[in-house]
Design a protein around this motif. Structure first.
Motif, PDB file in Angstrom:
ATOM      1  N   UNK A 144      -2.798   2.200   9.476  1.00 61.65           N
ATOM      2  CA  UNK A 144      -3.551   3.357   9.962  1.00 61.65           C
ATOM      3  C   UNK A 144      -3.211   4.593   9.132  1.00 61.65           C
ATOM      4  N   UNK A 145      -1.929   4.758   8.823  1.00 59.83           N
ATOM      5  CA  UNK A 145      -1.506   5.888   7.998  1.00 59.83           C
ATOM      6  C   UNK A 145      -2.080   5.812   6.593  1.00 59.83           C
ATOM      7  N   UNK A 146      -2.167   4.592   6.058  1.00 58.22           N
ATOM      8  CA  UNK A 146      -2.740   4.401   4.725  1.00 58.22           C
ATOM      9  C   UNK A 146      -4.218   4.782   4.725  1.00 58.22           C
ATOM     10  N   UNK A 164       1.516   6.766  -6.859  1.00 59.00           N
ATOM     11  CA  UNK A 164       0.447   7.661  -7.306  1.00 59.00           C
ATOM     12  C   UNK A 164       0.887   9.118  -7.211  1.00 59.00           C
ATOM     13  N   UNK A 165       1.539   9.463  -6.103  1.00 60.81           N
ATOM     14  CA  UNK A 165       1.881  10.866  -5.856  1.00 60.81           C
ATOM     15  C   UNK A 165       3.361  11.184  -6.062  1.00 60.81           C
ATOM     16  N   UNK A 166       4.137  10.190  -6.492  1.00 56.94           N
ATOM     17  CA  UNK A 166       5.587  10.385  -6.669  1.00 56.94           C
ATOM     18  C   UNK A 166       6.193  11.016  -5.421  1.00 56.94           C
ATOM     19  N   UNK A 167       5.798  10.477  -4.287  1.00 64.06           N
ATOM     20  CA  UNK A 167       6.209  11.047  -3.001  1.00 64.06           C
ATOM     21  C   UNK A 167       6.752   9.942  -2.102  1.00 64.06           C
ATOM     22  N   UNK A 168       8.068   9.929  -1.858  1.00 60.39           N
ATOM     23  CA  UNK A 168       8.652   8.878  -1.010  1.00 60.39           C
ATOM     24  C   UNK A 168       8.213   8.960   0.444  1.00 60.39           C
ATOM     25  N   UNK A 169       7.578  10.062   0.837  1.00 57.45           N
ATOM     26  CA  UNK A 169       7.123  10.190   2.220  1.00 57.45           C
ATOM     27  C   UNK A 169       6.034   9.179   2.570  1.00 57.45           C
ATOM     28  N   UNK A 170       5.437   8.582   1.540  1.00 53.92           N
ATOM     29  CA  UNK A 170       4.406   7.578   1.814  1.00 53.92           C
ATOM     30  C   UNK A 170       5.005   6.226   2.185  1.00 53.92           C
ATOM     31  N   UNK A 171       6.308   6.073   2.021  1.00 52.45           N
ATOM     32  CA  UNK A 171       6.953   4.833   2.445  1.00 52.45           C
ATOM     33  C   UNK A 171       6.950   4.760   3.978  1.00 52.45           C
ATOM     34  N   UNK A 172       6.991   3.552   4.476  1.00 56.66           N
ATOM     35  CA  UNK A 172       7.081   3.309   5.925  1.00 56.66           C
ATOM     36  C   UNK A 172       5.838   3.737   6.698  1.00 56.66           C
ATOM     37  N   UNK A 173       4.693   3.811   6.022  1.00 62.44           N
ATOM     38  CA  UNK A 173       3.426   4.054   6.716  1.00 62.44           C
ATOM     39  C   UNK A 173       2.883   2.717   7.225  1.00 62.44           C
ATOM     40  N   UNK A 187       0.829  -1.205   0.000  1.00 61.01           N
ATOM     41  CA  UNK A 187       0.000   0.000   0.000  1.00 61.01           C
ATOM     42  C   UNK A 187       0.867   1.261   0.000  1.00 61.01           C
ATOM     43  N   UNK A 188       1.973   1.195   0.727  1.00 59.16           N
ATOM     44  CA  UNK A 188       2.913   2.326   0.726  1.00 59.16           C
ATOM     45  C   UNK A 188       3.486   2.545  -0.677  1.00 59.16           C
ATOM     46  N   UNK A 189       3.852   1.452  -1.326  1.00 53.44           N
ATOM     47  CA  UNK A 189       4.394   1.554  -2.682  1.00 53.44           C
ATOM     48  C   UNK A 189       3.365   2.156  -3.634  1.00 53.44           C
ATOM     49  N   UNK A 190       2.106   1.746  -3.476  1.00 56.43           N
ATOM     50  CA  UNK A 190       1.050   2.255  -4.354  1.00 56.43           C
ATOM     51  C   UNK A 190       0.868   3.761  -4.177  1.00 56.43           C
ATOM     52  N   UNK A 191       0.774   4.220  -2.932  1.00 57.95           N
ATOM     53  CA  UNK A 191       0.589   5.653  -2.683  1.00 57.95           C
ATOM     54  C   UNK A 191       1.807   6.455  -3.136  1.00 57.95           C
ATOM     55  N   UNK A 192       2.990   5.929  -2.873  1.00 59.17           N
ATOM     56  CA  UNK A 192       4.208   6.626  -3.294  1.00 59.17           C
ATOM     57  C   UNK A 192       4.261   6.748  -4.810  1.00 59.17           C
ATOM     58  N   UNK A 214      -7.642   2.109  -3.035  1.00 57.54           N
ATOM     59  CA  UNK A 214      -6.481   2.665  -3.736  1.00 57.54           C
ATOM     60  C   UNK A 214      -6.758   2.814  -5.229  1.00 57.54           C
ATOM     61  N   UNK A 215      -7.492   1.861  -5.796  1.00 56.44           N
ATOM     62  CA  UNK A 215      -7.843   1.968  -7.213  1.00 56.44           C
ATOM     63  C   UNK A 215      -8.780   3.155  -7.447  1.00 56.44           C
ATOM     64  N   UNK A 216      -9.730   3.348  -6.529  1.00 55.82           N
ATOM     65  CA  UNK A 216     -10.637   4.495  -6.634  1.00 55.82           C
ATOM     66  C   UNK A 216      -9.851   5.798  -6.522  1.00 55.82           C
ATOM     67  N   UNK A 217      -8.912   5.836  -5.580  1.00 51.16           N
ATOM     68  CA  UNK A 217      -8.096   7.036  -5.404  1.00 51.16           C
ATOM     69  C   UNK A 217      -7.321   7.359  -6.677  1.00 51.16           C
ATOM     70  N   UNK A 218      -6.712   6.346  -7.271  1.00 47.40           N
ATOM     71  CA  UNK A 218      -5.945   6.573  -8.494  1.00 47.40           C
ATOM     72  C   UNK A 218      -6.846   7.108  -9.604  1.00 47.40           C
ATOM     73  N   UNK A 219      -8.026   6.507  -9.735  1.00 47.50           N
ATOM     74  CA  UNK A 219      -8.964   6.957 -10.767  1.00 47.50           C
ATOM     75  C   UNK A 219      -9.385   8.403 -10.521  1.00 47.50           C
ATOM     76  N   UNK A 220      -9.633   8.748  -9.264  1.00 51.15           N
ATOM     77  CA  UNK A 220     -10.041  10.119  -8.937  1.00 51.15           C
ATOM     78  C   UNK A 220      -8.940  11.119  -9.273  1.00 51.15           C
ATOM     79  N   UNK A 221      -7.696  10.733  -9.030  1.00 55.11           N
ATOM     80  CA  UNK A 221      -6.581  11.651  -9.281  1.00 55.11           C
ATOM     81  C   UNK A 221      -6.305  11.816 -10.775  1.00 55.11           C
ATOM     82  N   UNK A 222      -6.526  10.756 -11.539  1.00 53.43           N
ATOM     83  CA  UNK A 222      -6.246  10.812 -12.977  1.00 53.43           C
ATOM     84  C   UNK A 222      -7.419  11.410 -13.745  1.00 53.43           C
ATOM     85  N   UNK A 223      -8.631  10.970 -13.418  1.00 53.33           N
ATOM     86  CA  UNK A 223      -9.816  11.379 -14.177  1.00 53.33           C
ATOM     87  C   UNK A 223     -10.505  12.539 -13.457  1.00 53.33           C
TER      88      UNK A 223
END
Length: 224
Positions: free
Chosen positions: A38-40, A26-35, A19-24, A82-91
């Motif tokens: 609960x953080x996800x 989606x947002x090209x943000x390494x800060x999502x690693x090591x969540x 899940x951390x890899x997926x969020x990182x 996570x799939x819904x989030x990606x779709x919302x961010x792209x579309x």
């Protein structure tokens, strides 16, 4: 079924690594690693994606870290979120309107309310644009040859493959000829499989990596 998952996958789900890899990604943000989980869940909620198990019980860290057995229904809820989030961010609404106006500058298009309506709107307009393109190319020829492409009313209506194949034929006519699409007022299973197979083959042949993760048969039978 957990028995069909490799131990590494079970571990990566239960410790939230995937899940951390997926969020990182989606947002090209390494800060999502090591969540942790609960953080996800909090990250999804901040983006307007709220999750619940099928029985409407709230997801918790305790449920998601279990790996013996893995609570598959809980993890499927997170994966879907996570799939819904990606779709919302792209579309986004603005992107949909912009995409439509690239091929139809005069289109009167209202900004869609959400990503699902946005995708359906784009597919419908692309289908209409394909018909207009065919008319231009055919000139004063036989109008009966024009396909009657239905509007994309909901995702279930896409299960016959017509709308998806029409989008590919519009944008990439050299890869998918519109005449290969089987259009019928009452499409058969064979028609749907044919159209979806065209899209499936296009994805495998022309894209850097395939985005068609299901088999044509799976999509066909989703229409019920």
């Amino acid at each position: 079924n957990q028995e069909h998952l490799k131990p590494q996958i079970v571990h990566a789900l239960s410790n939230a690594e995937l899940y951390c890899l997926a969020l990182a990604n989606i947002y090209s943000d390494p800060n999502y690693h090591n969540q942790n989980h609960c953080g996800i869940l909090q990250a999804l909620a901040r983006k307007g994606v709220y999750l619940a198990e099928p029985n409407n019980t709230q997801l918790t860290e305790t449920i998601l870290i279990q790996n013996s057995p893995l609570k598959m229904s809980a993890h499927m809820a997170v994966i879907e979120g996570l799939m819904v989030l990606y779709a919302k961010e792209v579309v986004t609404g603005d992107r949909v309107v912009s995409a439509i106006r690239r091929f139809d500058p005069q289109a009167e298009v209202d900004v869609p309310a959400d990503h699902e309506k946005g995708l359906l709107l784009w597919i419908s307009h692309a289908s209409h644009a394909l018909i207009a393109k065919i008319q231009t190319e055919e000139g004063a020829g036989d109008k009966t040859r024009l396909p009657e492409l239905p509007a994309a009313k909901d995702f279930q209506s896409l299960c016959d493959g017509v709308g998806l194949a029409a989008v590919v034929a519009f944008y990439c006519p050299g890869e998918l000829n519109w005449m290969d699409i089987r259009v019928s007022k009452r499409p058969s299973v064979a028609d749907a499989l044919h159209n979806l197979s065209l899209v499936h083959a296009f994805c495998n042949r022309c894209l850097p990596y395939s985005i068609f993760h299901m088999q044509p048969e799976d999509v066909t039978y989703m229409r019920g």
